[in-house]
Design a protein around this motif. Structure first.
Motif, PDB file in Angstrom:
ATOM      1  N   PRO A 128     -72.036 -76.029  23.786  1.00 59.01           N
ATOM      2  CA  PRO A 128     -72.617 -76.396  22.775  1.00 59.01           C
ATOM      3  C   PRO A 128     -74.347 -76.154  23.111  1.00 59.01           C
ATOM      4  O   PRO A 128     -75.019 -75.236  21.956  1.00 59.01           O
ATOM      5  N   GLY A 129     -74.391 -77.650  23.337  1.00 61.64           N
ATOM      6  CA  GLY A 129     -76.146 -77.775  23.668  1.00 61.64           C
ATOM      7  C   GLY A 129     -77.242 -76.382  25.508  1.00 61.64           C
ATOM      8  O   GLY A 129     -77.573 -76.587  24.331  1.00 61.64           O
ATOM      9  N   ARG A 130     -76.352 -75.268  25.314  1.00 55.56           N
ATOM     10  CA  ARG A 130     -76.847 -74.753  26.362  1.00 55.56           C
ATOM     11  C   ARG A 130     -76.524 -73.458  25.430  1.00 55.56           C
ATOM     12  O   ARG A 130     -77.262 -72.694  25.653  1.00 55.56           O
ATOM     13  N   TYR A 131     -75.725 -72.627  24.547  1.00 54.54           N
ATOM     14  CA  TYR A 131     -75.292 -71.487  23.738  1.00 54.54           C
ATOM     15  C   TYR A 131     -76.849 -71.093  23.396  1.00 54.54           C
ATOM     16  O   TYR A 131     -76.473 -70.448  23.569  1.00 54.54           O
ATOM     17  N   GLN A 270     -75.187 -79.828  28.050  1.00 54.87           N
ATOM     18  CA  GLN A 270     -74.115 -79.411  27.445  1.00 54.87           C
ATOM     19  C   GLN A 270     -73.439 -79.479  26.811  1.00 54.87           C
ATOM     20  O   GLN A 270     -73.459 -78.858  25.728  1.00 54.87           O
ATOM     21  N   ARG A 271     -73.925 -80.794  26.048  1.00 51.94           N
ATOM     22  CA  ARG A 271     -73.912 -81.021  24.723  1.00 51.94           C
ATOM     23  C   ARG A 271     -74.640 -81.627  23.487  1.00 51.94           C
ATOM     24  O   ARG A 271     -75.317 -82.467  24.038  1.00 51.94           O
ATOM     25  N   ARG A 281     -81.562 -86.166  12.241  1.00 55.72           N
ATOM     26  CA  ARG A 281     -82.127 -86.855  13.268  1.00 55.72           C
ATOM     27  C   ARG A 281     -80.672 -87.228  14.094  1.00 55.72           C
ATOM     28  O   ARG A 281     -79.398 -86.862  13.086  1.00 55.72           O
ATOM     29  N   PRO A 282     -80.607 -87.330  15.118  1.00 52.64           N
ATOM     30  CA  PRO A 282     -79.234 -87.512  16.272  1.00 52.64           C
ATOM     31  C   PRO A 282     -78.398 -88.706  15.507  1.00 52.64           C
ATOM     32  O   PRO A 282     -78.687 -89.695  15.140  1.00 52.64           O
ATOM     33  N   LEU A 283     -77.133 -88.588  15.691  1.00 53.23           N
ATOM     34  CA  LEU A 283     -76.566 -89.715  15.312  1.00 53.23           C
ATOM     35  C   LEU A 283     -75.939 -89.954  16.284  1.00 53.23           C
ATOM     36  O   LEU A 283     -76.593 -90.204  17.257  1.00 53.23           O
ATOM     37  N   LEU A 284     -75.295 -91.119  16.395  1.00 56.19           N
ATOM     38  CA  LEU A 284     -74.989 -92.113  17.430  1.00 56.19           C
ATOM     39  C   LEU A 284     -73.893 -91.242  18.288  1.00 56.19           C
ATOM     40  O   LEU A 284     -73.186 -91.054  18.020  1.00 56.19           O
ATOM     41  N   PRO A 285     -73.934 -92.350  19.486  1.00 57.01           N
ATOM     42  CA  PRO A 285     -73.509 -90.864  20.829  1.00 57.01           C
ATOM     43  C   PRO A 285     -71.660 -91.275  20.406  1.00 57.01           C
ATOM     44  O   PRO A 285     -71.891 -92.653  19.899  1.00 57.01           O
ATOM     45  N   THR A 286     -71.058 -90.217  20.388  1.00 59.78           N
ATOM     46  CA  THR A 286     -69.647 -89.769  19.848  1.00 59.78           C
ATOM     47  C   THR A 286     -68.746 -89.191  21.268  1.00 59.78           C
ATOM     48  O   THR A 286     -69.392 -88.919  21.886  1.00 59.78           O
ATOM     49  N   ARG A 287     -67.155 -89.215  21.421  1.00 61.82           N
ATOM     50  CA  ARG A 287     -66.975 -88.998  22.303  1.00 61.82           C
ATOM     51  C   ARG A 287     -66.561 -87.900  22.522  1.00 61.82           C
ATOM     52  O   ARG A 287     -66.852 -87.077  21.496  1.00 61.82           O
ATOM     53  N   VAL A 288     -66.817 -86.630  23.770  1.00 65.07           N
ATOM     54  CA  VAL A 288     -66.800 -85.814  23.639  1.00 65.07           C
ATOM     55  C   VAL A 288     -65.335 -84.660  24.235  1.00 65.07           C
ATOM     56  O   VAL A 288     -65.371 -85.827  25.094  1.00 65.07           O
TER      57      VAL A 288
END
Length: 288
Positions: A128-131, A270-271, A281-288
């Motif tokens: 999704p980050g590269r989409y 990638q994500r 604003r970005p949320l705190l890092p989550t599991r991917v």
């Protein structure tokens, strides 16, 4: 420059550097140039509207038959001069094997859309980050191709006068081609330069090769545009030089996306982290 971290399925934290473009420029522009999670319904609507617009514009280009045939003669002479004018031999050789040429006719009519959409779905789900950046490559490639159709009408080899090419779709009555029957009146028959079969298939192939992790899938990614090149020539839909035009359009698409996002699309994270509702604003890092 700050990094964003995410936790991988194996439990390791990986740093995802923000793109250069995300740290420069005014706020609204910075947000547009920052990779973000694609939204499903927006992407469906965008792709549908974009393809409808592409088809509308492509088919609205005047069918300049006389000029298109003159350009085809020029291309054919240029290829003879370069020593690469072997399309007739390929066309006749493949046409002599009925099951092979019929398969290629269906390949030409269907995989152009099926594989491209499949790669877009794969990018949406797995990268999704590269989409958005990779999708921009495809859109910019297609947009500049429309300019080529307008400025340089070109008849495909199968429509040349005295070119000795076999129109394999007409001979074998292949279903689904926009080049035969009543469907040919819905499609501009003189928009062969550049070849978007090559532009799109090479986009698919490079994307799969760059981002897939399974070796044999990466090999298939490279084989797809190579086989497409054989198909467009064997079916007499394009010259070799049409393929070169498609490659140049793709190079333009990559240049546009790289300039917009500040780095090559495949080098983006990638994500990307989810954003808080309404804050951007970005949320705190989550599991991917």
């Amino acid at each position: 420059m700050a990094d964003t971290t995410v936790t991988t399925p194996e439990g390791r934290e990986a740093a995802l550097p923000h793109p250069v473009a995300a740290e420069t420029g005014p706020g609204p522009l910075r947000r547009l140039r920052t990779p973000r999670r694609p939204r499903f319904w927006f992407e469906i609507l965008l792709i549908a509207v974009s393809y409808w617009t592409y088809s509308l514009v492509r088919n609205a280009v005047p069918e300049q038959k006389a000029e298109a045939l003159r350009n085809a003669d020029w291309i054919w002479k240029a290829e003879h001069h370069l020593g690469i004018a072997v399309e007739v031999s390929v066309n006749h050789a493949v046409n002599s094997v009925t099951w092979l040429i019929v398969g290629m006719n269906y390949y030409y009519a269907t995989l152009h859309f099926v594989v491209t959409l499949g790669v877009l779905v794969w990018l949406y789900r797995r990268h999704p980050g590269r989409y958005a950046a990779t999708r921009l490559v495809l859109f910019a490639t297609t947009a500049v191709a429309l300019v080529g159709y307008y400025l340089y009408p070109l008849a495909p080899p199968r429509l040349m006068n005295g070119g000795d090419f076999i129109d394999t779709v007409m001979v074998h009555q292949t279903w689904g081609s926009m080049a035969s029957g009543d469907l040919k009146h819905m499609s501009n028959q003189y928009a062969a330069m550049p070849s978007m079969h090559i532009g799109w298939s090479l986009w698919c192939g490079l994307t799969i090769f760059a981002l897939a992790t399974i070796p044999w899938v990466r090999v298939l990614g490279l084989l797809y545009p190579a086989l497409t090149l054989v198909v467009i020539v064997a079916t007499a839909n394009h010259f070799w030089l049409d393929a070169v035009g498609g490659m140049l359009c793709l190079a333009f698409g990559f240049a546009v996306a790289t300039l917009w996002y500040g780095r090559q699309p495949y080098a983006l994270p990638q994500r990307v982290p989810a954003r808080a509702r309404g804050t951007g604003r970005p949320l705190l890092p989550t599991r991917v």
